[in-house]
Design an enzyme around this catalytic site. Structure first.
Site, short mmCIF file in Angstrom:
data_model
loop_
_atom_site.label_atom_id
_atom_site.label_comp_id
_atom_site.label_asym_id
_atom_site.label_seq_id
_atom_site.Cartn_x
_atom_site.Cartn_y
_atom_site.Cartn_z
N CYS A 1 -1.46 5.32 7.78
CA CYS A 1 -1.97 4.85 8.84
C CYS A 1 -1.19 5.48 9.84
O CYS A 1 -1.64 5.38 11.16
CB CYS A 1 -1.99 3.48 9.01
SG CYS A 1 -3.08 2.56 7.60
N ASN B 1 0.62 -1.27 0.05
CA ASN B 1 0.05 -0.24 -0.10
C ASN B 1 0.83 1.13 0.09
O ASN B 1 0.07 2.24 -0.51
CB ASN B 1 -0.82 -0.05 1.14
CG ASN B 1 -0.34 -0.52 2.58
OD1 ASN B 1 0.15 -1.48 2.51
ND2 ASN B 1 -0.27 0.63 3.40
C1 PLP Z 1 -6.60 -0.37 2.93
C2 PLP Z 1 -5.80 -1.40 3.21
C3 PLP Z 1 -6.28 -2.37 4.40
C4 PLP Z 1 -7.27 -1.99 5.45
O1 PLP Z 1 -8.36 -2.19 4.47
P1 PLP Z 1 -9.92 -1.49 5.22
O2 PLP Z 1 -10.94 -2.07 4.17
O3 PLP Z 1 -9.92 -0.12 5.32
O4 PLP Z 1 -10.09 -2.18 6.52
C5 PLP Z 1 -5.30 -3.44 4.56
N1 PLP Z 1 -4.48 -3.99 4.06
C6 PLP Z 1 -4.08 -3.23 2.87
C7 PLP Z 1 -2.74 -3.35 2.16
C8 PLP Z 1 -4.62 -1.87 2.51
O5 PLP Z 1 -4.15 -1.31 1.38
#
Ligand code: PLP
Length: 395
Positions: free
Chosen positions: A331, A158
């Site tokens: 985050c 991410n």
């Molecule tokens: C955004 C994200 C999450 C969290 O997802 P949510 O639906 O917001 O809980 C987890 N892992 C990765 C790689 C992400 O990009």
């Protein structure tokens, strides 16, 4: 599309994407139709109608993933799916062994549940990524022990967009009778995923990174001996008792629609974001001292992560306004610690804290990227001139 305030330029698609107009229409139809007031568990006509909407969405999502609809469990998003997959599978298989393997570059939703399991007595091995963010398969092979039960390595990172070889990781896990969990929150609908052929046992996905609504996701659970999860929640019998609770039918319908739309435009979108990423890099790469974080070969092109090194990350974010991009990790945006993902790739604290993640999507206009490039260059130059006025006046 969900509208952003007009004066904002939004290049933070890796944090959340706007909702597609077709998805919004679909959710609206659910609310206004016969299922609007119904509970999908009810046996009356309205309840059955709501249940059918959820099953249609399950088929749409399954089609995008090459999965069987019955292998998908609705959750509230990828955070919950990661928790359910990892804690659920670890506990389900704990009588066989209590060793788990992951990487420090995973999303917090994976790292933190691993740490919680460590406190429960599980043993976790953290594999160090290569400098380009990729996992070295020999290192994984060497880390697997007779008591290893689960490996969790994400598909697309991410923060950096780095893509892991999930087929090779999964094959290695299959050979050694270890479950493989993959967090695919960033890749769903963006890169091809075919679970009919991929050796993946558990896969986490979410709606709001693929032009669907926030608050809905799913967990794929392969139909295989030894692959199962204990539930985290206890309640009704929904979702095969693996994830009880009244289904959020409008959100589920929205995710199904988002999956259907993505199936149709994935290739085109990939070409579009590749062109945008190349344009952005071409515009900014002449800035002295700029480094690109993560692999430039094995990368999802919708994300470009760069560090200027010598500028303060927080000041940079302020200078960049009204450009909406992520600094370090989204985050971590409330705490000032430098991105743990970039630190794990060997970046210095300064480089990590000055990192900016640009991320774009299928509807991002070229003009927004041009704006971002100009803004970024002027912001970095301005901060550098403030930091060393002599140097800038001498130029
Ligand atoms: C955004 C994200 C999450 C969290 O997802 P949510 O639906 O917001 O809980 C987890 N892992 C990765 C790689 C992400 O990009």
């Amino acid at each position: 599309m969900r509208q952003h305030a007009q004066d904002l330029v939004y290049l933070d698609y890796a944090a959340s994407t706007p909702v597609d107009a077709r998805v919004l229409d679909c959710m609206n139809d659910v609310h206004c139709g016969p299922a609007g007031a119904a509970n999908a568990s009810s046996t009356h006509a309205a309840g059955r109608y709501a249940g059918r909407i959820a099953e249609t969405a399950r088929e749409q999502l399954a089609a995008l993933l090459g999965a069987k609809p019955s292998n998908l469990i609705w959750t509230s998003g990828a955070t919950e799916s990661d928790n359910l997959a990892i804690a659920g599978a670890a506990r389900f298989r704990s009588h066989r062994g209590r060793h788990l393997i992951s990487m420090p570059t995973e999303h917090k939703a994976v790292c933190d549940v691993m740490e919680a399991l460590q406190r429960e007595g599980f043993d976790v091995t953290w594999l160090t990524p290569e400098p380009d963010g990729r996992l070295d398969l020999d290192q994984l092979a060497a880390a697997i022990r007779p008591d290893t039960q689960l490996v969790s390595v994400m598909h697309v990172n991410n923060e950096t967009g780095v893509v892991q070889d999930i087929e090779a990781i999964g094959s290695l896990c299959r050979e050694r009778d270890v479950l493989y969990h993959c967090d695919a929150a960033q890749s769903l609908g963006k890169l091809p995923i075919d679970l009919a052929h991929l050796p993946v046992d558990l896969m986490s996905i979410t709606g709001h990174k693929v032009y669907g609504p926030q608050g809905i996701g799913a967990l794929y659970i392969a139909e295989r001996d030894g692959c199962d999860v204990y539930p985290l929640l206890h309640g009704g019998g929904q979702e095969r008792k693996i994830r009880p609770g009244t289904l959020a039918v409008h959100l589920i319908a929205g995710l199904g629609k988002a999956a259907e739309v993505a199936t149709g435009c994935m290739r085109e979108s990939l070409a579009h974001v590749t062109a945008l990423r190349d344009l952005l890099w071409q515009r900014i790469c002449a800035l002295p001292g700029l480094v690109r974080n993560g692999s430039d070969r094995f990368v999802y092109p919708g994300i470009l992560n760069v560090s200027a090194g010598d500028v303060d990350g927080e000041s940079l974010m302020l200078e960049l306004e009204p450009l909406c991009v992520a600094s370090g990790s989204a985050c971590n945006s409330k705490s000032r610690e430098a991105s743990y993902v970039l630190r794990a790739l060997g970046r210095s604290d300064l480089q990590a804290q000055s990192a900016v993640r640009f991320s774009f999507g299928r509807d991002t206009p070229v003009a927004d990227v041009e704006f971002a490039a100009k803004r970024y260059i002027s912001a970095v130059e301005r901060l550098r001139s403030i930091a060393s006025p002599m140097r800038s006046s001498a130029r």
